[in-house]
Motif scaffolding. Sequence first.
Motif, PDB file in Angstrom:
ATOM      1  N   LYS A   1      20.645  12.958  37.730  1.00  0.00           N
ATOM      2  CA  LYS A   1      22.074  12.719  37.915  1.00  0.00           C
ATOM      3  C   LYS A   1      22.600  11.885  36.754  1.00  0.00           C
ATOM      4  N   VAL A   2      23.850  12.090  36.447  1.00  0.00           N
ATOM      5  CA  VAL A   2      24.434  11.357  35.331  1.00  0.00           C
ATOM      6  C   VAL A   2      24.576   9.881  35.696  1.00  0.00           C
ATOM      7  N   ASP A   3      24.359   9.041  34.713  1.00  0.00           N
ATOM      8  CA  ASP A   3      24.501   7.590  34.875  1.00  0.00           C
ATOM      9  C   ASP A   3      25.992   7.252  34.739  1.00  0.00           C
ATOM     10  N   TRP A   4      26.704   7.316  35.870  1.00  0.00           N
ATOM     11  CA  TRP A   4      28.157   7.147  35.833  1.00  0.00           C
ATOM     12  C   TRP A   4      28.568   5.751  35.399  1.00  0.00           C
ATOM     13  N   LEU A   5      27.842   4.716  35.849  1.00  0.00           N
ATOM     14  CA  LEU A   5      28.178   3.357  35.418  1.00  0.00           C
ATOM     15  C   LEU A   5      27.958   3.217  33.917  1.00  0.00           C
ATOM     16  N   GLY A   6      26.854   3.791  33.438  1.00  0.00           N
ATOM     17  CA  GLY A   6      26.595   3.760  32.004  1.00  0.00           C
ATOM     18  C   GLY A   6      27.645   4.524  31.220  1.00  0.00           C
ATOM     19  N   PRO A  54      18.925   5.546  31.613  1.00  0.00           N
ATOM     20  CA  PRO A  54      20.275   5.239  31.110  1.00  0.00           C
ATOM     21  C   PRO A  54      20.840   6.390  30.294  1.00  0.00           C
ATOM     22  N   LEU A  55      22.161   6.485  30.273  1.00  0.00           N
ATOM     23  CA  LEU A  55      22.820   7.556  29.542  1.00  0.00           C
ATOM     24  C   LEU A  55      22.441   7.532  28.065  1.00  0.00           C
ATOM     25  N   LEU A  56      22.447   6.356  27.474  1.00  0.00           N
ATOM     26  CA  LEU A  56      22.005   6.135  26.101  1.00  0.00           C
ATOM     27  C   LEU A  56      20.975   5.014  26.132  1.00  0.00           C
ATOM     28  N   ASP A  57      19.737   5.338  25.817  1.00  0.00           N
ATOM     29  CA  ASP A  57      18.643   4.374  25.953  1.00  0.00           C
ATOM     30  C   ASP A  57      18.472   3.563  24.668  1.00  0.00           C
ATOM     31  N   PRO A  58      18.727   2.239  24.722  1.00  0.00           N
ATOM     32  CA  PRO A  58      18.563   1.402  23.516  1.00  0.00           C
ATOM     33  C   PRO A  58      17.131   1.348  23.004  1.00  0.00           C
ATOM     34  N   LYS A  59      16.164   1.801  23.797  1.00  0.00           N
ATOM     35  CA  LYS A  59      14.777   1.796  23.343  1.00  0.00           C
ATOM     36  C   LYS A  59      14.576   2.695  22.125  1.00  0.00           C
ATOM     37  N   LEU A  60      15.518   3.595  21.885  1.00  0.00           N
ATOM     38  CA  LEU A  60      15.430   4.437  20.694  1.00  0.00           C
ATOM     39  C   LEU A  60      15.371   3.606  19.417  1.00  0.00           C
ATOM     40  N   PHE A  61      15.974   2.422  19.455  1.00  0.00           N
ATOM     41  CA  PHE A  61      16.026   1.579  18.262  1.00  0.00           C
ATOM     42  C   PHE A  61      14.692   0.902  17.969  1.00  0.00           C
ATOM     43  N   ARG A  62      13.699   1.105  18.843  1.00  0.00           N
ATOM     44  CA  ARG A  62      12.359   0.640  18.522  1.00  0.00           C
ATOM     45  C   ARG A  62      11.730   1.496  17.431  1.00  0.00           C
TER      46      ARG A  62
END
Length: 471
Positions: free
Chosen positions: A189-194, A246-254
């Motif tokens: 399901k889409v992360d609506w809050l995100g 999450p809709l956009l995962d900040p872990k990508l910046f690792r």
Amino acid sequence: MNRSIPLVLAVALFMEQMDSTVIATALPAIAADIDTSPISLKLALTAYLVSLAVFIPISGWMADRFGARRIFAIAIGVFMVGSVACAVSGSLAEFVISRFLQGMGGAMMTPVGRLVLLRSVEKSQLVSAMAWLTIPALVGPMVGPPVGGFLTTFLSWHWIFLINIPIGLAGIVFALKILPDDGIRVREKVDWLGFGLSGGAASGIVFGLSVISLPVLPPLWGIAATLGGILCLIAYLFHARSHPKPLLDPKLFRNRTFALSLLGANLFRVGAGAVPFLLPLMLQLGFGMSPFQSGMITFISAAGAIMMKFVIKRILSSIGFRTTLLLSAGCAALSIAVNGLFSPATPIALILVILFLGGLVRSMFFTSVNALTFSEIAPETAAQASSFTSAFQQVSIAIGVAVAGGIVEVVSTMNGGVLDLSAFHTAFFVVAAITAFAIIPFLVLPPSAGNAVSGHTLKRAGSRAASPVRS
């Protein structure tokens, strides 16, 4: 490489890029026709940018959920509907709403188009594919002013939107016929809050900076919107840490290569992205040229961008990503600074040569950094990486225009309210310095970064293997 795939994507992206710049030339004519002022009509430009900022974050989830090819074709259709709505608008409110609808389509076209490309080509072909896909971003802003000036002068402003219809129809047909179906269908399901927080962050910052840089609304509104966007960004980061998907995962910046490439690209875009805003204004207001005349001069940069497409792969295979990016960022900053030395006495031929070289090195940078950004991204995170890249791109462009517009405004105020060449010259020197800061992230980039894509190490290794063994 199957060149038809990036070419289909490039046609649609060119339509979006050209549309976003062609409207600037036609603002006075549109304003007179719908009985409003050009200043008020700039709300339509802001509405388009805000729509992009809101819907870009969810584009990756949409592509994974319903298929990238299908969403790309639908995005073109939405953009076309928005174009028709713009052409038939009879009031400021109708035009602003129509541009917002156009932005919804545009928000999906760029990141989803890039995603289709990433999933359609091998890593070793990524540089060539990105070279074709990067052209619209470089050619569109240069082609837009002369096309807008011609259509508005000799036909009517309505045609700057109606020409999107045949292009869009062809894009949909070729997209459905040529683009491959990636077969990815997620069920999360889409992360609506995100979605709300990320959209609020990007749109707040973009809207705020646009208001600050353009005298559309009181500057206090822009400051408040920018601060609100920053607060939404902070809230989203806390939300993303606790959300399982999450809709956009900040872990990508690792991923160090992804993080450094994105940082360098956006520093570069803050500076270089201000050039299509500053240069036509300086040629028209400072040199006294017509919009059509200035457009025919700035168009030469697009020729340089296209020329680079034919040699960029060879350059990267010879010297690698790190050296190419350091060299192109430095040369691009220098070429922008030289714009600050132009005057009405400068020979047109010399201006054309410098602008051609500027387009050449900017194309070298953008093609290289776009390929490097995704060189180490796993297929399952490609959608999020594409959305991240597009969202940051919009913010960095808004920052660049805000900085350039702010400098011009400050210098003209210091000169007693007179807008002369000194204001534009100062702005060019400042944005050139900002562009030069893009060198810093690539100084710490590992020399071997992206070698699997550029073929740099492979080429050297092959040369050593082919050399005779000496006793």
